[in-house]
Write a protein that holds these residues in place. Structure first.
Motif, PDB file in Angstrom:
ATOM      1  N   GLY A   7     -15.384 -15.322  33.417  1.00  0.00           N
ATOM      2  CA  GLY A   7     -16.717 -15.725  32.983  1.00  0.00           C
ATOM      3  C   GLY A   7     -16.887 -15.910  31.496  1.00  0.00           C
ATOM      4  N   ARG A  18     -22.476 -15.007  32.195  1.00  0.00           N
ATOM      5  CA  ARG A  18     -22.313 -13.881  33.103  1.00  0.00           C
ATOM      6  C   ARG A  18     -20.825 -13.599  33.282  1.00  0.00           C
ATOM      7  NH1 ARG A  18     -23.978 -12.440  39.349  1.00  0.00           N
ATOM      8  NH2 ARG A  18     -22.231 -13.813  39.876  1.00  0.00           N
ATOM      9  N   SER A  20     -17.839 -11.390  35.181  1.00  0.00           N
ATOM     10  CA  SER A  20     -17.567 -10.698  36.436  1.00  0.00           C
ATOM     11  C   SER A  20     -16.235  -9.983  36.330  1.00  0.00           C
ATOM     12  CB  SER A  20     -17.505 -11.694  37.606  1.00  0.00           C
ATOM     13  OG  SER A  20     -18.708 -12.394  37.741  1.00  0.00           O
ATOM     14  N   CYS A  21     -16.112  -8.890  37.038  1.00  0.00           N
ATOM     15  CA  CYS A  21     -14.852  -8.165  37.079  1.00  0.00           C
ATOM     16  C   CYS A  21     -14.677  -7.606  38.476  1.00  0.00           C
ATOM     17  CB  CYS A  21     -14.835  -7.046  36.043  1.00  0.00           C
ATOM     18  SG  CYS A  21     -13.310  -6.073  36.069  1.00  0.00           S
ATOM     19  N   ALA A  22     -13.662  -8.116  39.160  1.00  0.00           N
ATOM     20  CA  ALA A  22     -13.382  -7.681  40.524  1.00  0.00           C
ATOM     21  C   ALA A  22     -12.216  -6.707  40.522  1.00  0.00           C
ATOM     22  CB  ALA A  22     -13.046  -8.890  41.392  1.00  0.00           C
ATOM     23  N   ARG A  70     -23.637  -4.108  39.753  1.00  0.00           N
ATOM     24  CA  ARG A  70     -22.398  -4.049  40.499  1.00  0.00           C
ATOM     25  C   ARG A  70     -22.660  -4.258  41.976  1.00  0.00           C
ATOM     26  NH1 ARG A  70     -20.729   2.349  40.080  1.00  0.00           N
ATOM     27  NH2 ARG A  70     -21.971   3.082  41.841  1.00  0.00           N
ATOM     28  N   ASP A  71     -21.632  -4.725  42.636  1.00  0.00           N
ATOM     29  CA  ASP A  71     -21.649  -4.918  44.079  1.00  0.00           C
ATOM     30  C   ASP A  71     -20.600  -3.968  44.643  1.00  0.00           C
ATOM     31  OD1 ASP A  71     -21.122  -5.767  46.712  1.00  0.00           O
ATOM     32  OD2 ASP A  71     -21.732  -7.807  46.266  1.00  0.00           O
ATOM     33  N   LYS A  74     -18.071  -5.340  47.182  1.00  0.00           N
ATOM     34  CA  LYS A  74     -17.045  -6.228  46.619  1.00  0.00           C
ATOM     35  C   LYS A  74     -16.269  -5.567  45.485  1.00  0.00           C
ATOM     36  CE  LYS A  74     -19.570 -10.508  47.601  1.00  0.00           C
ATOM     37  NZ  LYS A  74     -20.172 -11.733  47.008  1.00  0.00           N
ATOM     38  N   THR A  76     -17.113  -5.115  42.511  1.00  0.00           N
ATOM     39  CA  THR A  76     -17.250  -6.042  41.400  1.00  0.00           C
ATOM     40  C   THR A  76     -18.389  -5.596  40.495  1.00  0.00           C
ATOM     41  OG1 THR A  76     -16.415  -7.879  42.723  1.00  0.00           O
ATOM     42  CG2 THR A  76     -17.672  -8.449  40.758  1.00  0.00           C
ATOM     43  N   TYR A  78     -20.740  -6.804  37.119  1.00  0.00           N
ATOM     44  CA  TYR A  78     -21.203  -7.996  36.424  1.00  0.00           C
ATOM     45  C   TYR A  78     -21.862  -7.612  35.103  1.00  0.00           C
ATOM     46  CZ  TYR A  78     -20.813  -9.771  41.198  1.00  0.00           C
ATOM     47  OH  TYR A  78     -20.364 -10.110  42.457  1.00  0.00           O
ATOM     48  N   GLN A  80     -24.575  -9.622  32.797  1.00  0.00           N
ATOM     49  CA  GLN A  80     -25.404 -10.776  32.476  1.00  0.00           C
ATOM     50  C   GLN A  80     -25.804 -10.671  31.017  1.00  0.00           C
ATOM     51  OE1 GLN A  80     -26.393 -13.508  34.442  1.00  0.00           O
ATOM     52  NE2 GLN A  80     -27.073 -14.249  32.430  1.00  0.00           N
ATOM     53  N   CYS A  94     -13.320  -5.195  31.021  1.00  0.00           N
ATOM     54  CA  CYS A  94     -13.980  -4.381  32.034  1.00  0.00           C
ATOM     55  C   CYS A  94     -13.196  -3.097  32.228  1.00  0.00           C
ATOM     56  CB  CYS A  94     -14.155  -5.132  33.345  1.00  0.00           C
ATOM     57  SG  CYS A  94     -12.645  -5.658  34.139  1.00  0.00           S
TER      58      CYS A  94
END
Length: 116
Positions: A7, A18, A20-22, A70-71, A74, A76, A78, A80, A94
């Motif tokens: 991102g 934004r 993201s880090c998975a 965070r999710d 997943k 993950t 985020y 923003q 991250c």
């Protein structure tokens, strides 16, 4: 454990991005997920962290402009980023901190450049 950040990029002052880090390969409880940033020649700075209970912490320089989320499903996290400033230019990393041992895992970093 692998953390894959994405991102980053070039954005004009006042713009948004934004990140993201998975995460993958997680076999332990997580204390926090977060973002740090570093500018060459300067200390690494905490940007934002979100703890297992949902508490969020923000560095003073980003309060009111950045939002971490965070999710859990997943794995993950985020970030923003809004109202970006040239001084937000940095490599963003991250991070996951394990519960108990408080061991840190790091992603590879993604460059954010804020410039006109």
């Amino acid at each position: 454990v692998q953390l894959q950040a994405s991102g980053g990029g070039l954005v004009q002052p006042g713009g948004s991005l934004r990140l993201s880090c998975a995460a993958s390969g997680i076999t332990f409880s997580i204390n926090s997920m977060g973002w740090y940033r570093q500018v060459p020649g300067k200390q690494c700075e905490v940007v934002a962290r979100i703890f297992s209970g949902g508490i969020r912490y923000y560095g003073d320089s980003v309060k009111g402009r950045f939002t971490i989320s965070r999710d859990n499903a997943k794995l993950t996290v985020y970030l923003q980023m809004s109202s970006l400033k040239p001084e937000d230019t940095a490599v963003y990393y991250c991070n996951i901190e394990s519960a108990g041992t408080l061991y840190d895992y790091w992603g590879q970093g993604t460059l954010v450049t804020v410039s006109s």
